[in-house]
Design a protein around this motif. Structure first.
Motif, PDB file in Angstrom:
ATOM      1  N   ILE A 125       0.999  -1.232   0.044  1.00  0.00           N
ATOM      2  CA  ILE A 125      -0.043   0.042  -0.027  1.00  0.00           C
ATOM      3  C   ILE A 125       0.745   1.253   0.047  1.00  0.00           C
ATOM      4  N   ARG A 126       2.162   1.065   0.532  1.00  0.00           N
ATOM      5  CA  ARG A 126       2.996   2.196   0.515  1.00  0.00           C
ATOM      6  C   ARG A 126       3.368   2.652  -0.927  1.00  0.00           C
ATOM      7  N   LEU A 127       3.425   1.984  -1.624  1.00  0.00           N
ATOM      8  CA  LEU A 127       4.069   2.550  -2.952  1.00  0.00           C
ATOM      9  C   LEU A 127       3.017   2.857  -3.971  1.00  0.00           C
ATOM     10  N   ALA A 170      -0.148  -8.335  -7.712  1.00  0.00           N
ATOM     11  CA  ALA A 170      -0.030  -8.920  -8.991  1.00  0.00           C
ATOM     12  C   ALA A 170      -0.480  -7.710  -9.958  1.00  0.00           C
ATOM     13  N   ASP A 171      -1.632  -7.201  -9.649  1.00  0.00           N
ATOM     14  CA  ASP A 171      -1.843  -6.016 -10.586  1.00  0.00           C
ATOM     15  C   ASP A 171      -1.072  -4.931 -10.604  1.00  0.00           C
ATOM     16  N   ILE A 218       9.973  -2.886  -3.987  1.00  0.00           N
ATOM     17  CA  ILE A 218       9.236  -3.280  -2.698  1.00  0.00           C
ATOM     18  C   ILE A 218       8.330  -4.460  -2.952  1.00  0.00           C
ATOM     19  N   LEU A 219       7.559  -4.593  -4.055  1.00  0.00           N
ATOM     20  CA  LEU A 219       6.841  -5.710  -4.280  1.00  0.00           C
ATOM     21  C   LEU A 219       7.558  -6.996  -4.213  1.00  0.00           C
ATOM     22  N   VAL A 220       8.880  -7.126  -4.784  1.00  0.00           N
ATOM     23  CA  VAL A 220       9.398  -8.336  -4.904  1.00  0.00           C
ATOM     24  C   VAL A 220       9.983  -8.905  -3.475  1.00  0.00           C
ATOM     25  N   ASN A 238       5.699 -13.060  -4.465  1.00  0.00           N
ATOM     26  CA  ASN A 238       5.663 -12.026  -5.387  1.00  0.00           C
ATOM     27  C   ASN A 238       6.894 -12.348  -6.332  1.00  0.00           C
ATOM     28  N   ALA A 239       8.085 -12.368  -5.828  1.00  0.00           N
ATOM     29  CA  ALA A 239       9.350 -12.528  -6.513  1.00  0.00           C
ATOM     30  C   ALA A 239       9.192 -13.781  -7.522  1.00  0.00           C
TER      31      ALA A 239
END
Length: 424
Positions: free
Chosen positions: A11-13, A156-157, A185-187, A192-193
């Motif tokens: 959510i931060r990004l 994923a979105d 941040i997401l990976v 997610n990675a």
């Protein structure tokens, strides 16, 4: 979901990325939903929510549902407002908020209602009351559509959007840099990675290593390192795409930050990875590490990372019988380069050098005589002991230096035990 890192929420990004729907439809880009102090919907939107809820449910005087969320009727709200005119605005309870914002859109709306002007709420309700029923239904439909759009996108979105931006050559530098920062941040979560390759993200990020802009190369290397950290699946995927050799070349880059992030990625790719280590050795990894560690003008972060990587490679070789046997881990020049780090002024670098020496001493392929005669390890350890005695007199460093002395004694013990096995 398993997390590798600090667990920073995606959510931060969303700052500067998430868009907020206007009442009349369409998207208004650039509104920042993240920081708690700036997490604010336009007041008119809340007023319209309350007013439409009241008008749409006047007959039944029951709770009204807008966008899948249940609200008390405006009449109830106004009664509540009149009762609490003299009270302080309602505060958001701690359990209503999550790190970086509210736990839900509903809690956000409730917070805004509690911090709104009661007089304006009453005025807006009266204005909407006189609207034609067709206009009210139209606005209710628009608000419901808006609430659907405001649902938080999945990781994923968000990854798909960032990857699409990286593949869009028409975007500006700032937009591509932001996309890489979001992926960084997401990976962090392993799941997610693992999805990065399937979404086409690895190809897009690796392409960034060839960018003409140092900042893009730096961020691309950082993302690859973060994604592959302790992740054999992603390590293999990146290695198969030939990124390790590119990263090793970037370690020699003149922008220091680019070199630091490239070495971080190299270390993450080959740690506990036999295939990666083989590629590393074949690409003159020894020379790369030796040049960095022996260069006193080199950035201290690079020297520290090189010492840590040397220790990791030695541990990997010692623990894994399938690890590639390489000459440089027991070569005299390489060993002396590591031992010479013990004379550096930086205590943290000295600690990393001691850890590397300990790991190298424990290898059956290293020779005690080389440590003793060529590297002069005994002399180096004695010099460290004297230096530590002096530093222990300084109160601000005493505790850390005491820990270093314990480590130094351990290395000395391993060294002497190795010498005992040498025939006279």
């Amino acid at each position: 979901m398993n997390n590798k890192g600090s667990g920073r929420r995606h959510i931060r990004l969303l700052s500067n990325r998430v868009v907020v729907g206007a009442v009349g439809g369409g998207w208004v880009p650039g509104m920042d939903l993240l920081p708690r102090a700036r997490l604010w919907f336009p007041l008119t939107l809340f007023l319209l929510f309350l007013a439409l809820s009241w008008v749409g449910d006047t007959a039944s005087n029951k709770s009204s549902s807008v966008g899948g969320m249940f609200w008390a009727t405006a009449k109830d709200e106004l009664s509540q407002v009149e009762r609490s005119d003299a009270e302080e605005p309602a505060a958001v309870e701690p359990d209503e908020m999550e790190e970086g914002g509210f736990s839900s859109v509903e809690s956000m709306l409730q917070w805004a209602i509690g911090h709104s002007d009661p007089a304006k709420l009453r005025e807006a309700a009266q204005d909407v009351k006189h609207l034609p029923s067709s206009e009210i239904k139209k606005r209710q439909a628009e608000l419901q559509d808006l609430m659907e759009k405001l649902k938080m996108p999945s990781d994923a979105d968000l990854m798909k959007v960032a990857i699409a931006d990286l593949n869009n050559s028409s975007l500006s530098f700032d937009e591509r840099y932001r996309a890489l920062n979001e992926l960084l941040i997401l990976v962090e979560p392993i799941d997610n990675a693992n999805d990065l390759y399937k979404l086409g993200g690895l190809d897009a990020v690796i392409k960034g290593l060839n960018s003409s802009e140092s900042e893009i190369r730096t961020m691309s290397a950082w993302v690859l390192g973060e994604a592959s950290q302790n992740n054999p699946l992603v390590q293999k995927q990146i290695l198969n795409l030939g990124a390790l050799q590119k990263l090793m070349k970037l370690v020699a880059s003149s922008p220091v930050e680019e070199a630091v992030k490239a070495l971080y990625a190299v270390s993450a790719l080959i740690r506990n990875n036999v295939e990666g280590q083989q590629i590393f050795y074949a690409a003159d990894g020894e020379l790369m590490l030796r040049d960095i560690m022996s260069n006193s003008s080199c950035d201290i972060r690079l020297r520290k990372k090189s010492a840590v990587l040397a220790a990791d490679l030695a541990v990997s070789l010692s623990a894994n019988t399938h690890a590639p046997v390489t000459a440089f881990l027991h070569g005299s020049l390489f060993l002396k380069t590591v031992v010479d780090l013990t004379a550096e002024y930086d205590l943290d670098l000295q600690e990393k050098a001691l850890i590397a020496i300990r790991s190298l001493l424990q290898l059956g392929t290293t020779e005690a005589k080389i440590f003793k005669d060529f590297c002069e390890l005994g002399k180096a350890l004695e010099n460290m002991r004297r230096k530590f005695e002096e530093l222990m007199l300084e109160e601000d460093q005493k505790e850390f230096v005491q820990e270093l002395e314990i480590l130094r004694q351990e290395v000395e013990h391993v060294f002497l035990k190795k010498l005992e096995k040498v025939p006279e």
